[in-house]
Design an enzyme around this catalytic site. Sequence first.
Site, PDB file in Angstrom:
ATOM      1  CE  LYS A  28      -0.713   0.343   5.002  1.00 35.21           C
ATOM      2  NZ  LYS A  28       0.016   1.607   5.168  1.00 35.21           N
ATOM      3  CB  THR A  29       3.904   2.316   1.872  1.00 35.13           C
ATOM      4  OG1 THR A  29       3.299   1.983   3.127  1.00 35.13           O
ATOM      5  CG2 THR A  29       4.692   3.605   2.028  1.00 35.13           C
ATOM      6  CG  ASP A 214      -1.034   4.939   5.018  1.00 34.46           C
ATOM      7  OD1 ASP A 214      -1.592   3.928   4.559  1.00 34.46           O
ATOM      8  OD2 ASP A 214       0.071   4.899   5.573  1.00 34.46           O
ATOM      9  CD  GLU A 215      -2.379   1.613   8.208  1.00 32.62           C
ATOM     10  OE1 GLU A 215      -3.433   0.954   8.127  1.00 32.62           O
ATOM     11  OE2 GLU A 215      -1.251   1.079   8.247  1.00 32.62           O
ATOM     12  CD  GLN A 245      -3.785  -5.246   8.030  1.00 28.81           C
ATOM     13  OE1 GLN A 245      -2.810  -5.139   8.766  1.00 28.81           O
ATOM     14  NE2 GLN A 245      -3.703  -5.104   6.711  1.00 28.81           N
ATOM     15  NE  ARG A 602       1.011  -7.928  10.795  1.00 34.54           N
ATOM     16  CZ  ARG A 602       0.769  -7.139   9.758  1.00 34.54           C
ATOM     17  NH1 ARG A 602       1.658  -6.248   9.392  1.00 34.54           N
ATOM     18  NH2 ARG A 602      -0.348  -7.262   9.064  1.00 34.54           N
TER      19      ARG A 602
END
Length: 671
Positions: A28-29, A214-215, A245, A602
Amino acid sequence: MPLNYIQKNAVEFVNGPCLILAGAGSGKTKVIINKIIYLIKYCQYQPNNIIALTFTNKAAHEIKLRLLEYLSIFQIQQMIISTFHSFGLKIIKKEIDFLELNSNFSLFDEKDQIALLKKITNKKIKNDTKLLKHLIFMISYWKNKFYTPEDVQLLVKSNEEKDFAYFYKKYTIYLRESNTLDFDDLICIPTLLFKKNQIIKNRWQKKITYLLIDEYQDTSTSQYELIKTLTNKNSNFTLVGDDDQSIYSWRGATTQNIFLLQKDFPNLKIIKMEQNYRSYGRILNVANKLISCNPNYFKKKLFSKLKYGNKIKIIIAKNEESEAEKIAQKIICQCTKGKIQYKDYAILYRGNYQSQILEKIFLKRNIPYNISNNSSFFSRPEIKDLLSYLRLIINHNDNYAFIRVLNTPCRRIGITTLNKIEELAIKKNTSFFQISSDPEIKKILRVSTVNKITKFITWINEITLLSFSKPSCILDVIINDIQYESWLSKNLKESDKIKNSVNNIYMLSNWIKSLLKGNNFEKPMNLLEIITKMTLRDIINNTKKPKDANQVQLMTLHSSKGLEFSSVFIIGMSEGILPNIKSITENNIEEERRLAYVGMTRAKKQLFLTYCQTRIKYGQKLYTVPSRFLYELPKEDLHWDQNILLTNSANNIQYNIKKINDLKQIIKIKK
């Protein structure tokens, strides 16, 4: 930066509202970075008309650093790349003439907020940490809903709610009269300003020709309203997030903001990024199966082109200590083979208290570790106090230990006295302890003070002798002689803090006794060896580590978000822990499931889930049942420890509810 087909589509869609549902590890970044570059280089957007908002300064800094590879410093400086709250502050400062504020306004941090509420609330609330925190939560909740104190007074019903509404009003008046803002004001004030003043709103809408968030799943109600107000004119924005998430509801985040988008922006373009570049296929398959148990408006299914990988291992242990031992053995075994390093492991848990047993076992096994958020067992004040007593017994020349314990509990020996002791010790080139018995001390201190110090020195000498003959009982003698638990109760006041501290003391005492005794695998240690080892661990844990330090990482599941590790252990997969008791009793399991999903995703190569059959809580032995989440995973992808496969049943859930009720009764009794 090379992009896959979906990522490329996400970058190049610039006309209209866009929601990118970016699964864990899907890049995503990278998409946000590429989209900013694309807007400037190929769509002729001016940098000063682009705004990118994040939730942490770290994330904003990372975006700027990565943009430096493709854009000039001047271009980056023209853009607003910041947190939501920094952006809100910028608006307030810019539009200060239209607000009932002076330009020299102050900002309240959390400590300021607590101090003020302690000042203006009644005795019942100010002395109850849980109640005070609940009041802070409710004030934040009301502000984010844009409820004024007058609105709230019309809504509340119970006596507690009425009290809270009254203190909300007093709190609001105080802030206004003192020209002060709190954290929530930084979002609420600009949003309300835009709603009331069309001219100002139009000016900011004209300035922001493209907005990136973002997020997005972590936005609150007020943050969504701010976004909607800013983008209402041209609706050119990209929101990047993952509803699977969303794990911060306690901070005001709501997944409803994702669902509201389609209603408020009918032409919303939804792009799903489902290719994961981090994890092996089996880990993703297990995580997908777990999260599919949540009701979800936007269905996603992560996939990977990496290998499928080994089965997910379910480790079953008799108790918490056995659980930690099995983890330690697994790590040592794999690291010994040389294919993996300590830093490649992360151990994730629901609550910080779960790290205590791990620390004990890792210390014994000489496994280097680092705990995020400085929540080490050794950093707790009561542990530092008691270890300092033991250090002074072992080494009378330990000046640090002497200073720490001399007034713990209080013996009414002031700082002036300590300064005089220090000056004389330096003059005679000896320790504080030794100089305290020197005849010359009587010349510089009052008789009453000398008597107090002499009494303390005599007692230390007595228990030092006892430590040679009865080392296993020495800590219990110290705690009893200084009436440490009683002193803690007076100082801590709050029942939860007292219970936790007493529990830590109980654990330390048992730990030392077990190390003195030894077992089939470990030789008995003497008191000097034990304290030296524990003190060394404390020093190491309080020293800043280089980023590449070869240590196992211990952290909460919440802290792990955004990180990745070669091998991950998620411990405490028991009903009442994950999911936690509150979520079960309030029938709110969905966020706990998302939290477990975050933990699983993770892991890059190995995933271990651990469960122990009994746990100690406040000195009581509790029998547990496996987390319902274990039953929701695909059986064919799991390998159960000792070939034990537990089956789910209604009896398990009923048994667990009984145990939770038992725990509640224990807590009531302890109170």
